[in-house]
Design a protein around this motif. Structure first.
Motif, PDB file in Angstrom:
ATOM      1  N   ASP A 255      41.177  50.218  49.324  1.00 23.23           N
ATOM      2  CA  ASP A 255      40.353  51.240  49.960  1.00 23.23           C
ATOM      3  C   ASP A 255      41.204  52.417  50.435  1.00 23.23           C
ATOM      4  O   ASP A 255      40.681  53.400  50.940  1.00 23.23           O
ATOM      5  CB  ASP A 255      39.582  50.632  51.124  1.00 23.23           C
ATOM      6  CG  ASP A 255      38.475  51.539  51.625  1.00 23.23           C
ATOM      7  OD1 ASP A 255      37.808  52.164  50.778  1.00 23.23           O
ATOM      8  OD2 ASP A 255      38.294  51.635  52.838  1.00 23.23           O
TER       9      ASP A 255
ATOM     10  N   THR B 210      29.779  44.369  48.463  1.00 21.07           N
ATOM     11  CA  THR B 210      30.367  45.688  48.687  1.00 21.07           C
ATOM     12  C   THR B 210      31.709  45.515  49.388  1.00 21.07           C
ATOM     13  O   THR B 210      32.041  44.423  49.868  1.00 21.07           O
ATOM     14  CB  THR B 210      29.452  46.557  49.576  1.00 21.07           C
ATOM     15  OG1 THR B 210      29.420  45.978  50.892  1.00 21.07           O
ATOM     16  CG2 THR B 210      28.061  46.690  48.998  1.00 21.07           C
ATOM     17  N   HIS B 211      32.445  46.597  49.493  1.00 20.78           N
ATOM     18  CA  HIS B 211      33.726  46.574  50.195  1.00 20.78           C
ATOM     19  C   HIS B 211      33.538  46.088  51.629  1.00 20.78           C
ATOM     20  O   HIS B 211      34.270  45.210  52.106  1.00 20.78           O
ATOM     21  CB  HIS B 211      34.351  47.975  50.170  1.00 20.78           C
ATOM     22  CG  HIS B 211      35.653  48.048  50.883  1.00 20.78           C
ATOM     23  ND1 HIS B 211      35.743  48.327  52.215  1.00 20.78           N
ATOM     24  CD2 HIS B 211      36.911  47.851  50.437  1.00 20.78           C
ATOM     25  CE1 HIS B 211      37.011  48.309  52.575  1.00 20.78           C
ATOM     26  NE2 HIS B 211      37.738  48.028  51.510  1.00 20.78           N
ATOM     27  N   ASP B 212      32.547  46.633  52.325  1.00 20.21           N
ATOM     28  CA  ASP B 212      32.304  46.249  53.716  1.00 20.21           C
ATOM     29  C   ASP B 212      31.890  44.789  53.838  1.00 20.21           C
ATOM     30  O   ASP B 212      32.286  44.102  54.778  1.00 20.21           O
ATOM     31  CB  ASP B 212      31.239  47.144  54.346  1.00 20.21           C
ATOM     32  CG  ASP B 212      31.738  48.554  54.592  1.00 20.21           C
ATOM     33  OD1 ASP B 212      32.978  48.771  54.589  1.00 20.21           O
ATOM     34  OD2 ASP B 212      30.896  49.449  54.781  1.00 20.21           O
ATOM     35  N   GLU B 213      31.097  44.311  52.899  1.00 20.86           N
ATOM     36  CA  GLU B 213      30.684  42.906  52.927  1.00 20.86           C
ATOM     37  C   GLU B 213      31.882  41.980  52.708  1.00 20.86           C
ATOM     38  O   GLU B 213      32.002  40.935  53.359  1.00 20.86           O
ATOM     39  CB  GLU B 213      29.602  42.641  51.878  1.00 20.86           C
ATOM     40  CG  GLU B 213      28.280  43.294  52.222  1.00 20.86           C
ATOM     41  CD  GLU B 213      27.260  43.238  51.099  1.00 20.86           C
ATOM     42  OE1 GLU B 213      26.059  43.354  51.408  1.00 20.86           O
ATOM     43  OE2 GLU B 213      27.651  43.100  49.909  1.00 20.86           O
TER      44      GLU B 213
END
Length: 80
Positions: free
Chosen positions: A75, A27-30
């Motif tokens: 993002d 994911t983006h956060d990962e």
């Protein structure tokens, strides 16, 4: 590969920082976590090198930070 394993040594899981950005399994956060860990690891290596304890060579801090900026731009945050 599990995120926990990747975070232990991102440079072992990926050939180059751009590969993190291209990994559709994260994911983006990962991706941010992985790149931030990679950045931290490089900073620690730089400190060790300054203290005459060289480690393995890898990607530069600039390369990791460039990919982090790209990720933030995707993002819409754009500022890092």
């Amino acid at each position: 590969m599990k995120l926990e394993d990747i975070l232990k040594d991102p440079s072992a899981a990926y050939d180059k920082p751009q590969d993190v950005l291209d990994d559709d399994n994260l994911t983006h956060d990962e991706k941010c976590k992985v790149l931030e860990q990679w950045e931290y690891d490089i900073r620690e290596l730089l400190v060790a090198t300054e203290e005459n304890m060289p480690g393995p060579e890898g990607y530069s801090l600039d390369e990791v930070q460039d990919v982090l900026r790209k990720l933030c731009d995707e993002d819409g945050e754009g500022n890092r």
